[in-house]
Design a protein around this motif. Structure first.
Motif: not given
Lengths: 191, 87
Positions: A26-53
Motif C-alpha cells: 500500500t501507499g502507507e507501506v511504501e512511504d514508511a519504507l522510503y522514510e525509514a531509509g530504503c530509498d536505495d531499494a526497489t520494493v516489489s511484491m511476489q507470492y504475498g511477500l515483499l522483495y526489497i532489492e
C-alpha cells in the motif's frame, strides 16, 4: 578466513531481503519504507511477500545488510525480514555458475582430478543422487586455493550467518520451547 | 503503447516503466514517495507488483531493479523463449 580489520572504503553492495508480515503493498507501506531509509531499494511484491532489492553504499556487506534489516523493521509496518535472498545449499551446476566455470571442471575439482584435492563433501541429499553442497564450505575451499576472491567467500559466510540467525529468531517465535530444548540438549552433547 | 500518464522525471526510470508496459504491465498512479505502482499481467492478489519511487536515491539502480523485478515475474511468457535452466 577472517574479516579484514583494515579500514575499508565504501562501495555499493547489491542484495535483496525477503520480507513477510505485510499482506499488501500500500501507499502507507511504501512511504514508511522510503522514510525509514530504503530509498536505495526497489520494493516489489511476489507470492504475498515483499522483495526489497537494495544497492547500498557501505564499508562492508555485513554493514549494508544489517542496516537494511534495521530500517525495514523500524518502518513500523509489521514487517519481518525472513532472509537475505541467497541460498547456502547449492548444486554442482550452481557452483559452476557462481564461479563461471564449466560443470565438468567443478566435477574434476570434486573428484580431485583437477585442483589440489580436498573439495568439501556435500552437506545433504547425499543418498538420492542429487547432493547439495554448502556454498560457505565450497567458497572457503575455492578461496584457500586461489580460485575465488577471499572477499566472496567471506560474504558467503556473512549471508549464511545472518540467515541462520533470522531463521532461528522466526523459529523461536513459533516454537520457543523446542528451540530452547534443542539448544540445551545439543550443548550437553558437545564434544 | 498509449501513455495516459505523466512521464517519470528520471529518463532511465521512465524507460524501465515503458519496458514493463511493453510486457503488459499496468501502471497505476501512487501517491507521496511512490509515484507509480506497476502490476503484472496476472491481475490478482497473487500477481507481482513493483513500487516506483518519485525520487530514488540512484535512478540508474532503481531502473535496473525495476527491470529485474519485471524479468523475475513468472506470470508472463519469456520474451524470446531461449532461457533454459540447467537441470
Amino acid at each position: 578466513m577472517s574479516a579484514s580489520t583494515a579500514p575499508q572504503c565504501e562501495r555499493e553492495y547489491d542484495f535483496a531481503l525477503i520480507v513477510g508480515g505485510v499482506g499488501e503493498l500500500t501507499g502507507e507501506v511504501e512511504d514508511a519504507l522510503y522514510e525509514a531509509g530504503c530509498d536505495d531499494a526497489t520494493v516489489s511484491m511476489q507470492y504475498g511477500l515483499l522483495y526489497i532489492e537494495f544497492s547500498r553504499t557501505a564499508t562492508s556487506l555485513q554493514e549494508a545488510i544489517l542496516s537494511a534489516i534495521r530500517q525495514v523493521h523500524a518502518a513500523g509496518i509489521g514487517a519481518v525480514v525472513y532472509r537475505v535472498d541467497d541460498c547456502n545449499l547449492v548444486t554442482a551446476a550452481d557452483i559452476a555458475r557462481r564461479i563461471d566455470r564449466s560443470r565438468q571442471l567443478v566435477h574434476q575439482y570434486m573428484t580431485g582430478q583437477r585442483g589440489p584435492g580436498g573439495f568439501p563433501p556435500p552437506e545433504c541429499h547425499i543418498t538420492d543422487g542429487k547432493p547439495l553442497w554448502a556454498w560457505c564450505a565450497v567458497s572457503f575451499w575455492l578461496a584457500q586455493n586461489d580460485l575465488l576472491r577471499p572477499e566472496e567467500s567471506w560474504d558467503a559466510e556473512v549471508i549464511a550467518a545472518i540467515n541462520n540467525e533470522l531463521e532461528m529468531l522466526r523459529q523461536m517465535k513459533r516454537h520457543p520451547d523446542l528451540v530452547k530444548k534443542v539448544k540445551h540438549d545439543l550443548e550437553a552433547v558437545k564434544a | 503503447m498509449p501513455m495516459a500518464r505523466k512521464r517519470h522525471s528520471k529518463p532511465e526510470v521512465e524507460k524501465a516503466i515503458q519496458y514493463a508496459e511493453a510486457l503488459g504491465w499496468r501502471v497505476e498512479k501512487g501517491k507521496n514517495h511512490a509515484i507509480y505502482r506497476l502490476y503484472c499481467p496476472h491481475a490478482t492478489r497473487a500477481g507481482c507488483q513493483v513500487s516506483v519511487w518519485s525520487t530514488p536515491k540512484n535512478p540508474g539502480n532503481h531502473a535496473r531493479q525495476i527491470r529485474a523485478a519485471v524479468d523475475r515475474c513468472p506470470h508472463q511468457p519469456p520474451t524470446d523463449g531461449t532461457e533454459q535452466e540447467d537441470p
